[in-house]
Write a protein that holds these residues in place. Structure first.
Motif, mmCIF file in Angstrom:
data_model
loop_
_atom_site.group_PDB
_atom_site.id
_atom_site.type_symbol
_atom_site.label_atom_id
_atom_site.label_comp_id
_atom_site.label_asym_id
_atom_site.label_seq_id
_atom_site.Cartn_x
_atom_site.Cartn_y
_atom_site.Cartn_z
ATOM 1 N N VAL A 87 3.581 1.628 6.104
ATOM 2 C CA VAL A 87 4.285 1.574 7.575
ATOM 3 C C VAL A 87 6.146 1.623 7.407
ATOM 4 O O VAL A 87 6.380 0.493 7.469
ATOM 5 C CB VAL A 87 3.792 0.381 7.809
ATOM 6 N N SER A 88 6.636 2.343 8.271
ATOM 7 C CA SER A 88 8.387 2.276 8.425
ATOM 8 C C SER A 88 8.912 3.130 9.417
ATOM 9 O O SER A 88 7.656 3.603 10.501
ATOM 10 C CB SER A 88 8.555 3.446 7.321
ATOM 11 N N PHE A 89 10.056 2.940 10.236
ATOM 12 C CA PHE A 89 10.093 3.617 11.252
ATOM 13 C C PHE A 89 11.955 4.206 10.915
ATOM 14 O O PHE A 89 12.627 3.562 10.262
ATOM 15 C CB PHE A 89 10.765 2.404 11.605
ATOM 16 N N PRO A 96 16.363 12.380 9.697
ATOM 17 C CA PRO A 96 15.078 12.675 9.594
ATOM 18 C C PRO A 96 14.477 12.418 8.396
ATOM 19 O O PRO A 96 13.151 11.433 8.102
ATOM 20 C CB PRO A 96 14.917 13.968 10.069
ATOM 21 N N ASP A 97 15.163 11.759 7.359
ATOM 22 C CA ASP A 97 14.268 11.570 6.479
ATOM 23 C C ASP A 97 14.763 9.770 5.384
ATOM 24 O O ASP A 97 14.533 9.315 4.255
ATOM 25 C CB ASP A 97 15.651 12.519 4.760
ATOM 26 N N THR A 98 15.484 9.264 6.399
ATOM 27 C CA THR A 98 16.157 7.791 5.991
ATOM 28 C C THR A 98 15.013 6.571 7.178
ATOM 29 O O THR A 98 15.016 6.702 8.114
ATOM 30 C CB THR A 98 17.546 7.581 6.459
ATOM 31 N N TRP A 99 14.123 6.120 6.644
ATOM 32 C CA TRP A 99 12.901 5.416 6.718
ATOM 33 C C TRP A 99 13.456 3.640 6.213
ATOM 34 O O TRP A 99 13.692 3.907 5.212
ATOM 35 C CB TRP A 99 11.654 5.965 6.702
ATOM 36 N N PHE A 100 12.711 3.047 7.460
ATOM 37 C CA PHE A 100 12.810 1.972 6.377
ATOM 38 C C PHE A 100 11.729 1.158 6.584
ATOM 39 O O PHE A 100 11.003 1.311 7.551
ATOM 40 C CB PHE A 100 14.215 0.900 7.976
ATOM 41 N N LEU A 101 10.876 0.145 5.278
ATOM 42 C CA LEU A 101 10.182 -0.211 5.639
ATOM 43 C C LEU A 101 9.801 -1.113 5.748
ATOM 44 O O LEU A 101 10.681 -1.992 5.906
ATOM 45 C CB LEU A 101 9.916 -0.515 3.594
ATOM 46 N N ILE A 102 8.970 -1.143 6.699
ATOM 47 C CA ILE A 102 8.181 -2.734 7.323
ATOM 48 C C ILE A 102 7.238 -3.489 6.331
ATOM 49 O O ILE A 102 7.634 -4.562 6.233
ATOM 50 C CB ILE A 102 7.450 -1.951 9.044
ATOM 51 N N ALA A 113 -4.570 -4.501 12.907
ATOM 52 C CA ALA A 113 -3.310 -4.762 12.402
ATOM 53 C C ALA A 113 -2.974 -4.024 10.921
ATOM 54 O O ALA A 113 -3.145 -3.893 9.575
ATOM 55 C CB ALA A 113 -2.724 -6.085 11.978
ATOM 56 N N LEU A 114 -1.677 -3.251 11.170
ATOM 57 C CA LEU A 114 -1.482 -2.434 10.402
ATOM 58 C C LEU A 114 0.003 -3.229 9.475
ATOM 59 O O LEU A 114 0.268 -2.875 8.173
ATOM 60 C CB LEU A 114 -1.319 -1.095 10.286
ATOM 61 N N ALA A 115 0.733 -3.590 10.598
ATOM 62 C CA ALA A 115 1.782 -4.286 10.316
ATOM 63 C C ALA A 115 2.638 -4.865 11.647
ATOM 64 O O ALA A 115 1.694 -4.500 12.605
ATOM 65 C CB ALA A 115 2.881 -3.392 9.769
ATOM 66 N N LEU A 129 7.510 5.916 14.310
ATOM 67 C CA LEU A 129 7.130 4.997 13.450
ATOM 68 C C LEU A 129 6.667 5.820 12.542
ATOM 69 O O LEU A 129 5.880 6.889 13.168
ATOM 70 C CB LEU A 129 6.302 3.739 13.965
ATOM 71 N N ARG A 130 6.650 5.856 11.442
ATOM 72 C CA ARG A 130 5.751 6.350 10.282
ATOM 73 C C ARG A 130 4.558 5.712 9.973
ATOM 74 O O ARG A 130 5.265 4.672 9.321
ATOM 75 C CB ARG A 130 6.462 7.023 8.883
ATOM 76 N N VAL A 131 3.312 5.406 9.386
ATOM 77 C CA VAL A 131 2.284 5.697 8.476
ATOM 78 C C VAL A 131 2.096 6.752 7.594
ATOM 79 O O VAL A 131 1.659 7.201 8.182
ATOM 80 C CB VAL A 131 0.647 4.856 9.357
ATOM 81 N N GLN A 132 2.191 6.165 6.391
ATOM 82 C CA GLN A 132 1.585 7.428 5.802
ATOM 83 C C GLN A 132 0.464 6.250 4.482
ATOM 84 O O GLN A 132 0.753 5.119 4.406
ATOM 85 C CB GLN A 132 2.716 7.244 4.260
ATOM 86 N N VAL A 133 -0.196 7.569 4.604
ATOM 87 C CA VAL A 133 -1.498 7.217 3.261
ATOM 88 C C VAL A 133 -1.215 7.981 1.857
ATOM 89 O O VAL A 133 -1.386 8.449 1.900
ATOM 90 C CB VAL A 133 -2.960 6.602 3.880
ATOM 91 N N PHE A 134 -1.083 7.376 1.081
ATOM 92 C CA PHE A 134 -0.854 7.765 -0.353
ATOM 93 C C PHE A 134 -2.450 8.201 -0.361
ATOM 94 O O PHE A 134 -2.884 7.111 -0.994
ATOM 95 C CB PHE A 134 0.695 7.431 -1.294
ATOM 96 N N LEU A 135 -2.489 8.645 -2.128
ATOM 97 C CA LEU A 135 -4.071 9.033 -1.657
ATOM 98 C C LEU A 135 -3.651 9.489 -3.682
ATOM 99 O O LEU A 135 -3.134 9.491 -3.846
ATOM 100 C CB LEU A 135 -4.962 10.133 -1.349
ATOM 101 N N GLN A 136 -5.059 8.981 -4.234
ATOM 102 C CA GLN A 136 -5.474 9.194 -6.016
ATOM 103 C C GLN A 136 -5.209 10.453 -6.279
ATOM 104 O O GLN A 136 -4.887 10.120 -7.382
ATOM 105 C CB GLN A 136 -7.181 8.627 -5.875
ATOM 106 N N ASP A 137 -5.374 10.915 -5.626
ATOM 107 C CA ASP A 137 -5.052 13.098 -5.829
ATOM 108 C C ASP A 137 -3.583 13.457 -5.859
ATOM 109 O O ASP A 137 -3.027 14.204 -5.861
ATOM 110 C CB ASP A 137 -5.916 13.725 -5.453
ATOM 111 N N GLY A 138 -2.779 12.524 -5.284
ATOM 112 C CA GLY A 138 -1.176 12.420 -5.542
ATOM 113 C C GLY A 138 -0.748 13.506 -3.843
ATOM 114 O O GLY A 138 0.508 12.715 -3.960
#
Length: 164
Positions: A87-89, A96-102, A113-115, A129-138
């Protein structure tokens, strides 16, 4: 006279054959069109769900919300094959490529609650606000919530009602 009648009869037969061909062609095209639609429908039912990638969900905050203090970000990240979540902002008018980790996590969440975002550490302004889910397949799945208004040090704007 019989020659003219013969030509007229041949012309009529030719026209009838042509009309029959055109009618059969339209019927054949109609059948082909229906068969194509059936194949497309079968594809959508069988293969399209397998190709669709789910996305994480953010139930709070919503676009346009005014935020103050500690903000509990809620939603769902329980996607098939999820390995980790970030979860970042970022500031809306910045790169738009600069995100800060929450927060980063390995646990998937289903409507919870995610964060927790401490907005007192940043300047008032408009954020994403951005929520990313990284998956097992890359691959990764993400959702971005735009237009969040952090208002810790300035008054929260109120909407002016329009005259009716």
């Amino acid at each position: 006279m019989s020659l003219a009648l013969s030509l007229d009869l041949n012309l009529i037969i030719t026209i009838c054959i042509f009309i029959r061909f055109v009618l059969n062609l339209s019927i054949a095209m109609s059948t082909l069109f229906r068969a194509s639609l059936l194949v497309l429908f079968a594809f959508c039912l069988v293969w399209a769900p397998a190709l669709a990638v789910d996305a994480p969900q953010v139930s709070f905050p919503r676009p346009g919300d005014a935020l103050q203090g500690l903000v509990v970000i809620t939603g769902s990240t329980d996607l098939a094959g999820a390995q980790s979540v970030e979860v970042s902002f970022n500031y809306s008018s910045s790169n738009p490529d600069t995100w800060f980790l929450i927060q980063q996590s390995r646990a998937a969440v289903k409507e919870g609650a995610l964060a927790v975002w401490d907005t007192t550490t940043i300047a008032d302004g408009y954020y994403r606000l951005r929520v990313q889910v990284f998956l097992q397949d890359g691959n990764k799945a993400e959702v971005i919530v735009p237009g969040l208004r952090v208002r810790n040090y300035t008054p929260v704007e109120t909407e002016t009602p329009t005259p009716s």
